[in-house]
Design an enzyme around this catalytic site. Structure first.
Site, PDB file in Angstrom:
ATOM      1  N   ASP A 261     -24.737 -34.695 -13.136  1.00  0.00           N
ATOM      2  CA  ASP A 261     -24.390 -33.963 -11.907  1.00  0.00           C
ATOM      3  C   ASP A 261     -25.675 -33.771 -11.115  1.00  0.00           C
ATOM      4  OD1 ASP A 261     -23.090 -32.157 -10.012  1.00  0.00           O
ATOM      5  OD2 ASP A 261     -21.551 -31.878 -11.525  1.00  0.00           O
ATOM      6  N   HIS A 284     -26.718 -36.671  -9.398  1.00  0.00           N
ATOM      7  CA  HIS A 284     -26.127 -36.584  -8.070  1.00  0.00           C
ATOM      8  C   HIS A 284     -27.143 -36.183  -7.017  1.00  0.00           C
ATOM      9  CE1 HIS A 284     -21.727 -36.020  -9.692  1.00  0.00           C
ATOM     10  NE2 HIS A 284     -22.312 -37.119 -10.118  1.00  0.00           N
TER      11      HIS A 284
END
Length: 450
Positions: A261, A284
């Protein structure tokens, strides 16, 4: 007499230096002044580091019954070692070489200041659902402490494969543990969390295979993270590298973050966050938000991210907010960002939605004074994506020295209700950015400004 005058002059010089050091500073960002409470130098020195405090006692977990064999539950020994260290200012709790199986535990509160948690060995999380009950939000927690340091060359292993959705992918082929035997609660814990603490230092350690977030700071002040490593697969769900919320004066540098993430996630209530010389990927990218979920108010200001390298990440530098929220994101600087095969290097998304469908709402978290300087490299989908609110457009967006090239395919930059200035020519041209500012008649007055 002359010696007394010299002493007085020296004392006066010291007082003046202290006054200057404690005063607020201003920095110049892309041609505009931005008020900054802390400069990088003042953030480095705003809290007395552990090295300057004389240690009075050391407490080794082996002396409290820990086995370090990777099979014996050492939770009780860790708790007793901490209880002893907690009573002594500037003490050290030592986790030596070995593998220590430790269940959920909280260190603190109400301890003496400047305690050092020295991690030289490896701490592993239980993989049996019995240890977690119906589910916990964190595994290792340091709570309500002043001057807490976690340091060393050791490893904290969350053994997150038993928590991730597609368990079969991560279990070794000779695993004796079946899916049903290892079924865990739906609530996944953060590996290492600091709550309500001041003067926090994390340096040298590695956190790997987290069930969810690797390292979290909640309601903390004066935080330093350096030479820190996270290591989890890029497809491990919701495994943020570093998550910061309701915290101020945070310095993150010289770290390698690989996760599933956001490498760094900056949430509501954060100000004076400075991130530099960080490697990110997989992951991310570095994100502010998502902010304003469920109509909440979010205030984020004075964020600097510079000298960051990102490879094979979903986004590069991103701001994401939910429709229906309130508050603001302002005074943000992203500079010297190198991207390699990043899907979308530059993103503002005021229509963020991580579920199937979200309702359209007119209120929004306002976004202003966002600066992008020297962002270069390759992308795989969209170089720049600015999706701003119809009712509360993004303002003061400036771009300088942007050079982004497609590594596969090509899409034009996208802009919606984004206002600002191109301070230099860009590659590709970002002609969709609107110059100036929106008409005041079109922008509603926000009673929820920060």
């Amino acid at each position: 007499m002359m010696e007394m005058c010299s002493f007085k002059s020296l004392a006066l010089a010291i007082l003046i230096a202290l006054f200057v050091w404690s005063s607020s500073f201003e920095t110049l960002c892309s041609g505009r002044e931005m008020k900054v409470r802390y400069t990088p130098d003042s953030m480095y020195n705003s809290y007395q580091p552990y090295e300057s405090v004389m240690t009075t006692a050391s407490f080794n977990v082996l002396n409290f019954g820990a086995k370090g064999d990777g099979q014996t539950d050492d939770t009780k020994a860790f708790g007793e070692a901490w209880e002893a260290a907690c009573k002594v200012e500037a003490s050290i709790m030592v986790v030596p070489n070995g593998v220590f199986l430790v269940g959920p535990i909280t260190f603190g509160p109400d301890c003496q200041p400047n305690i050092v948690f020295q991690l030289d060995g490896k701490i592993i999380a239980p993989t049996s659902s019995n240890a977690w009950g119906s589910g916990l939000l964190q595994w290792l927690e340091f709570k309500n402490l002043k001057g807490i340091t976690v340091k060393g060359a050791g490893i904290i292993d969350g053994q997150g494969s038993v928590w991730w959705n597609d368990l079969a992918k991560y279990l070794p082929t000779d695993a004796s543990m079946s899916y049903e035997d290892s079924k865990m609660p739906s609530t996944k814990p953060t590996v290492l969390r600091f709550y309500g603490s001041e003067g926090v230092t994390v340096t040298g350690i590695t956190i790997q295979n987290s069930p969810q977030t690797h390292l979290k700071f909640d309601t903390c002040k004066t935080v330093q993270v350096s030479s820190f490593t996270t290591s989890s697969p890029g497809d491990s769900p919701n495994t943020d590298g570093i998550h910061v919320q309701n915290s101020q004066d945070v310095l993150i540098y010289s770290s390698n973050l690989a996760c599933g993430d956001d490498c760094v996630s900056i949430q509501a209530g954060c100000s004076n966050i400075y991130i530099h010389d960080v490697k990110c990927g997989p992951g991310h990218g570095i994100s502010i938000g998502g902010l304003g979920k469920d109509g909440s108010k979010a205030c984020v200001s004075n964020i600097t991210v510079r000298n960051v390298a990102m490879q094979n990440t979903l986004t590069g530098v991103r701001i994401k907010t939910w429709q229906g929220g309130s508050g603001s994101v302002q005074q943000v600087m992203f500079s010297n960002i190198q991207v390699s095969d990043v899907k979308t290097p530059i993103m503002i998304d005021q229509f963020y939605c991580d579920k199937g469908k979200c309702q359209n709402k007119s209120s929004a978290v306002s976004i202003s004074d966002i600066n992008y300087v020297n962002i270069q490299g390759t992308y795989t989908q969209t170089p720049v994506y600015f999706a701003c609110s119809d009712s509360l457009p993004c303002t003061g967006v400036s771009l300088t020295t942007i050079a982004l090239k497609p590594s596969e395919g090509y899409q034009q930059p996208f802009c919606w209700e984004a206002y600002g200035e191109l301070k230099t020519s860009t590659e590709p041209p970002i002609s969709c950015l609107k110059t100036g500012a929106p008409s005041k008649s079109n922008v509603p007055y926000s009673r929820d400004s920060c």
